[in-house]
Scaffold this active site. Structure first.
Site, PDB file in Angstrom:
ATOM      1  N   HIS A  69       0.839  -1.186   0.000  1.00 54.96           N
ATOM      2  CA  HIS A  69       0.000   0.000   0.000  1.00 54.96           C
ATOM      3  C   HIS A  69       0.882   1.247   0.000  1.00 54.96           C
ATOM      4  CE1 HIS A  69      -3.313   2.479   0.181  1.00 54.96           C
ATOM      5  NE2 HIS A  69      -3.993   1.983   1.189  1.00 54.96           N
ATOM      6  N   ASN A  72      -2.018   6.932  -0.812  1.00 58.43           N
ATOM      7  CA  ASN A  72      -2.909   7.589   0.151  1.00 58.43           C
ATOM      8  C   ASN A  72      -2.222   8.197   1.374  1.00 58.43           C
ATOM      9  OD1 ASN A  72      -4.703   6.729  -1.668  1.00 58.43           O
ATOM     10  ND2 ASN A  72      -5.855   5.353  -0.358  1.00 58.43           N
ATOM     11  N   TYR A  74       0.309   7.253   3.089  1.00 59.53           N
ATOM     12  CA  TYR A  74       0.997   6.364   4.027  1.00 59.53           C
ATOM     13  C   TYR A  74       2.517   6.447   3.827  1.00 59.53           C
ATOM     14  CZ  TYR A  74      -3.587   4.365   5.075  1.00 59.53           C
ATOM     15  OH  TYR A  74      -4.888   4.197   5.468  1.00 59.53           O
TER      16      TYR A  74
HETATM   17  C1  LIG Z   1     -15.056   4.074   5.014  1.00 60.19           C
HETATM   18  C2  LIG Z   1     -13.814   4.093   4.158  1.00 60.19           C
HETATM   19  C3  LIG Z   1     -12.594   3.815   4.731  1.00 60.19           C
HETATM   20  C4  LIG Z   1     -11.442   3.837   3.963  1.00 60.19           C
HETATM   21  N1  LIG Z   1     -10.254   3.560   4.559  1.00 60.19           N
HETATM   22  C5  LIG Z   1      -9.136   3.587   3.835  1.00 60.19           C
HETATM   23  C6  LIG Z   1      -7.897   3.299   4.451  1.00 60.19           C
HETATM   24  O1  LIG Z   1      -7.823   2.988   5.638  1.00 60.19           O
HETATM   25  N2  LIG Z   1      -6.790   3.368   3.684  1.00 60.19           N
HETATM   26  C7  LIG Z   1      -6.852   3.698   2.362  1.00 60.19           C
HETATM   27  O2  LIG Z   1      -5.814   3.756   1.721  1.00 60.19           O
HETATM   28  N3  LIG Z   1      -7.997   3.964   1.747  1.00 60.19           N
HETATM   29  C8  LIG Z   1      -9.140   3.918   2.442  1.00 60.19           C
HETATM   30  N4  LIG Z   1     -10.321   4.219   1.826  1.00 60.19           N
HETATM   31  C9  LIG Z   1     -10.307   4.636   0.413  1.00 60.19           C
HETATM   32  C10 LIG Z   1     -10.601   3.499  -0.521  1.00 60.19           C
HETATM   33  O3  LIG Z   1      -9.527   2.571  -0.522  1.00 60.19           O
HETATM   34  C11 LIG Z   1     -10.803   4.003  -1.965  1.00 60.19           C
HETATM   35  O4  LIG Z   1      -9.584   4.433  -2.521  1.00 60.19           O
HETATM   36  C12 LIG Z   1     -11.788   5.149  -2.064  1.00 60.19           C
HETATM   37  O5  LIG Z   1     -12.944   4.910  -1.258  1.00 60.19           O
HETATM   38  C13 LIG Z   1     -12.218   5.403  -3.513  1.00 60.19           C
HETATM   39  O6  LIG Z   1     -12.806   4.262  -4.098  1.00 60.19           O
HETATM   40  P1  LIG Z   1     -14.418   4.108  -4.192  1.00 60.19           P
HETATM   41  O7  LIG Z   1     -14.913   5.320  -4.955  1.00 60.19           O
HETATM   42  O8  LIG Z   1     -14.668   2.831  -4.911  1.00 60.19           O
HETATM   43  O9  LIG Z   1     -14.953   4.122  -2.801  1.00 60.19           O
HETATM   44  C14 LIG Z   1     -11.508   4.162   2.579  1.00 60.19           C
HETATM   45  C15 LIG Z   1     -12.747   4.446   1.995  1.00 60.19           C
HETATM   46  C16 LIG Z   1     -13.908   4.415   2.773  1.00 60.19           C
HETATM   47  C17 LIG Z   1     -15.223   4.728   2.093  1.00 60.19           C
END
Ligand SMILES: Cc1cc2nc3c(=O)[nH]c(=O)nc-3n(C[C@H](O)[C@H](O)[C@H](O)COP(=O)(O)O)c2cc1C
Length: 263
Positions: A69, A72, A74
């Site tokens: 990962h 984002n 990190y």
């Molecule tokens: C409730 C929630 C928690 C998330 N937690 C993380 C996380 O801990 N680490 C991370 O890199 N992305 C996290 N994401 C982002 C998702 O990995 C993803 O990149 C983002 O939601 C966009 O994709 P989507 O439009 O399909 O939701 C989270 C998203 C949501 C909705």
């Protein structure tokens, strides 16, 4: 040298001692970030070994693959990004140096799991989120990493995110991630962020990606694949339950197709 013990008040580590001025999720809810401790070369060595051990543990536990990962905001992303990495050693300064930690981890993991079973995730146009700020070197850094992954490695997939916010007026940002990186990457490309069934199918039909990953829709549709396949309407998630403890919003959504055994 041992691992930092956050629970006993030791500082988290980062490439440089710079507070991202963001929020971090904790069991007690979101908290302001603190100024971390700059990683020593010994910390970096230990962390590389930690990733190798984690991959080994995953194999022993029966997993088919692991994803690095590196996205984002990190730790790897902090090494790539100019706002968070002010190092003067071999892990900072040039693009190659900022990418070094990631490639050292990947090379260590390759020793314990075939690289064909490793994926890597990046969010090149993350701006003003999680302490990341784009500058003139940001996109060239991801270009370098992705071209190198394409040329020198044979990973399971490259997992990219389209921008999380509107970056059309942000200097140095690339608003079209799949379009930019598809020609630079010869292997399997997975794209993320903001897709539903139709837009997901479209990005694949256009040839801009091979796979689409879903996060939000998967939260509220535990049988997402079945719903897509059988054309069943998808449920929208209750955002108030995001980042909250307890089962509400995690295991409380219903499956409507046979892709998930009913409770
Ligand atoms: C409730 C929630 C928690 C998330 N937690 C993380 C996380 O801990 N680490 C991370 O890199 N992305 C996290 N994401 C982002 C998702 O990995 C993803 O990149 C983002 O939601 C966009 O994709 P989507 O439009 O399909 O939701 C989270 C998203 C949501 C909705």
């Amino acid at each position: 040298m041992s691992h930092p013990d956050f629970h006993n008040g030791e500082l988290p580590v980062a490439p440089s001692a710079i507070n991202p001025n963001s929020k971090s999720f904790t069991p007690e809810g979101f908290k302001d970030t603190v100024t971390p401790r700059e990683m020593t070369l010994e910390d970096i060595k230990i962390t590389i070994n930690d990733f190798k051990q984690a991959a080994k543990n995953a194999v022993e536990a029966g997993f088919d693959g692991v994803e690095i990962h590196s996205s984002n905001g990190y730790l790897f992303h902090q090494f790539f990004n100019g706002t968070s990495n002010h190092r003067k050693d071999q892990y900072g300064g040039s693009i190659e140096n900022r990418a070094r930690f990631f490639f050292e981890v990947l090379d260590a993991m390759k020793q314990v799991i075939p690289q064909e079973n490793i994926g890597a995730r990046f969010n090149p146009s993350l701006h003003n989120i999680f302490g990341m700020t784009m500058d003139k070197d940001t996109i060239p850094t991801f270009d370098y990493i992705i071209k190198r992954l394409s040329k020198e490695y044979n990973l399971a997939y490259l997992h990219l995110s389209e921008p999380f916010n509107d970056v059309s007026n942000v200097e140095f940002a690339e608003p079209h991630i799949a379009k930019r990186y598809r020609p630079m990457y010869d292997g399997t490309l997975m794209i993320n962020a903001g897709f539903d069934k139709d837009s997901g199918n479209k990005v694949i039909e256009n040839g801009d990606a091979d796979l689409v990953s879903y996060a939000t829709l998967y939260i509220s549709n535990p049988d997402l694949v079945g719903r897509f396949r059988e054309n069943v309407a998808t449920a929208q998630p209750d955002k108030a339950t995001f980042y909250t403890p307890g089962p509400e919003g995690y295991t409380t959504y219903e499956a409507k197709t046979r892709d998930l055994i009913p409770k």
